[in-house]
Scaffold this active site. Structure first.
Site, short mmCIF file in Angstrom:
data_model
loop_
_atom_site.label_atom_id
_atom_site.label_comp_id
_atom_site.label_asym_id
_atom_site.label_seq_id
_atom_site.Cartn_x
_atom_site.Cartn_y
_atom_site.Cartn_z
CB THR A 1 -22.12 -35.14 1.79
OG1 THR A 1 -22.48 -36.13 2.32
CG2 THR A 1 -20.50 -35.64 0.98
NE ARG B 1 -33.83 -31.47 12.99
CZ ARG B 1 -34.69 -31.51 11.82
NH1 ARG B 1 -35.13 -33.07 12.31
NH2 ARG B 1 -35.54 -31.14 11.07
CG ASP C 1 -32.73 -37.47 -7.76
OD1 ASP C 1 -32.99 -36.70 -6.40
OD2 ASP C 1 -32.32 -37.21 -8.72
CE LYS D 1 -30.73 -34.35 -9.71
NZ LYS D 1 -29.87 -35.96 -9.43
N1 HSE Z 1 -29.23 -39.32 -5.26
C1 HSE Z 1 -28.83 -38.49 -6.37
C2 HSE Z 1 -28.40 -39.33 -7.65
C3 HSE Z 1 -28.30 -37.61 -6.75
O1 HSE Z 1 -28.11 -40.46 -7.20
O2 HSE Z 1 -27.96 -38.96 -8.74
C4 HSE Z 1 -28.41 -36.26 -5.94
O3 HSE Z 1 -29.72 -35.72 -6.26
#
Ligand code: HSE
Length: 426
Positions: free
Chosen positions: A10, A42, A198, A202
């Protein structure tokens, strides 16, 4: 500037389209074209925007390609991506990446390698998609001492909590997650998002840039949103709070707080107005005070925007230190365990509906010097009353001990629900 793009998903598609759409603008801004000389993935991509470019199914070929000046790493993960970025840097190429896990877990090694090789490793797209928060902290706020960074840095969890928080909502976590998946916001496997990993990647990066510390992913406290109950959102709402899944990093005399968890904030706070999939990062600094940076945190266009901004910097010859401090200047500050952090707290207790219970509960909290700020008692159902208490600031270890005492008191019938409250003024 010749670039090779690794990954054909994407974000890569968004980047290819953006480079084409804004070609003239970019040339006017940087004075030279950005040419895609190779795309590696890939699996051969089927999207038409990739057709015009040389393709390889071996991403490592891009790292070895002598015509490539800058490698764009968009393959994700930390195994091949680590080997790929190492190889590109060793081959004398700068690297642009959107890979938060790679930077949070292997940044120390990779920045050192980049420095040795005289190359750049840049990663604006790794944190909060379109929001230029890395540049803001590294450059625009470079004159400030930063005290804390607090952010909604995962769109999926913010969407889910927003759905659960709508007035009168009875939407459960599971129902809101299913809706996020239907709308394409959440991944088929949403574990990384809903469990907070995630956001943890960050926040690790933001913390290191804010305070000039090492990347401390191993020490971060992470709690997801899977346990959040809609009734707590409602009760907290009655007391003037909104629930957000926040990343919080704050520096204090004893060390750095580094934590991701569901958090109640005052409903009038700016972050309380950020709903759905939006991301927002608030930086608290000495001169600029509170600045809020808001925007879409994911998606082809928003993420490509940040990748391209890094590329523009490289084209302009920018050599700003990747983490905002000169190499060798990183300090080793201790990361506080969550039990050492101070918070206000929200407690929900199910208690037997009989006389004297409330006074015994408040006495236990008083014995631990925990001051009550607000108290809400709900009508009993089947002789079980629900009591909600918010408290003044207290060290979490003390609160946990008080909760153990409450739970063993005989009055409290279930485990106490605890949610941390963040006060921006403290
Ligand atoms: N999956 C993440 C989110 C975006 O929902 O914010 C990519 O880090």
């Amino acid at each position: 500037m010749n670039i090779g793009i690794c990954g054909a998903g994407t974000v890569s598609g968004g980047l290819v389209r953006l480079l084409s759409k804004n070609e003239q603008l970019l040339e006017a801004r940087i004075g030279k074209p950005i040419n895609i000389v190779q795309i590696g993935s890939r699996n051969k991509p089927s999207q038409p925007e990739f057709e015009a470019f040389a393709f390889t199914d071996d991403v490592f070929e891009v790292a070895k390609n002598p015509s490539v000046d800058v490698l764009i790493e968009l393959i994700g993960g930390t195994d091949d991506a680590l080997a790929l970025v190492r190889m590109a840097l060793q081959a004398g190429k700068s690297v642009v990446t959107a890979n938060k896990a790679l930077i949070a877990q292997h940044g120390e090694e990779l920045f050192q390698l980049a420095e040795q090789q005289g190359q750049q490793l840049v990663f604006e797209a790794a944190v909060a998609g379109s929001i230029p928060i890395i540049k803001v902290m590294r450059e625009s706020l470079a004159g400030n001492e930063i005290g804390a960074v607090v952010g909604i840095i995962n769109g999926t969890t913010n969407f889910i909590l927003s759905q659960m928080s709508k007035p009168g909502s009875t939407v459960s976590f599971e129902q809101a997650l299913a809706e996020a998946q239907e709308l394409g916001y959440a991944e088929a496997d949403p574990t990384f998002d809903v469990e907070g990993l995630d956001a943890a990647h960050k926040l690790t990066i933001l913390s290191a840039i804010a305070f000039g510390t090492r990347l401390s992913f191993d020490a971060i406290y992470t709690q997801g949103i899977g346990e959040v109950q809609v009734e707590d959102i409602r009760f907290a709402g009655e007391l003037g709070y909104r629930l957000r899944h926040l990343g919080i990093t704050r520096i204090g005399p004893d060390g750095v707080e580094l934590r991701v968890h569901p958090t109640l904030i005052d409903e009038n706070e700016m972050l309380a107005q950020v709903d759905d999939v939006m991301n927002a990062v608030m930086v608290l600094s000495d001169a600029a005070s509170q600045t809020l940076h808001c925007g879409p945190g994911a998606g082809a266009g928003p993420t490509a925007s940040s990748v391209l901004s890094d590329l523009v910097d490289l084209c302009r010859g920018a050599t700003i230190p990747a983490m905002g401090f000169l190499p060798g200047q990183a300090v080793d500050l201790p990361v506080l365990g969550i039990e050492q952090c101070r918070s206000h707290f929200y407690l929900r207790l199910r208690v037997a509906d009989r006389s004297g219970v409330l006074s015994r509960i408040t006495r236990i909290l008083g014995d631990f010097d925990i001051s009550i700020e607000a108290l809400l008692q709900k009508d009993p159902v089947n002789d079980i009353a629900t009591i909600v208490i918010t408290t003044d600031q207290v060290v979490e270890e003390t609160m946990n001990t008080a909760i153990q005492k409450l739970e063993s008191s005989g009055d409290v019938l279930e485990s106490v629900t605890l949610i941390r409250i963040f006060d921006f003024g403290e």
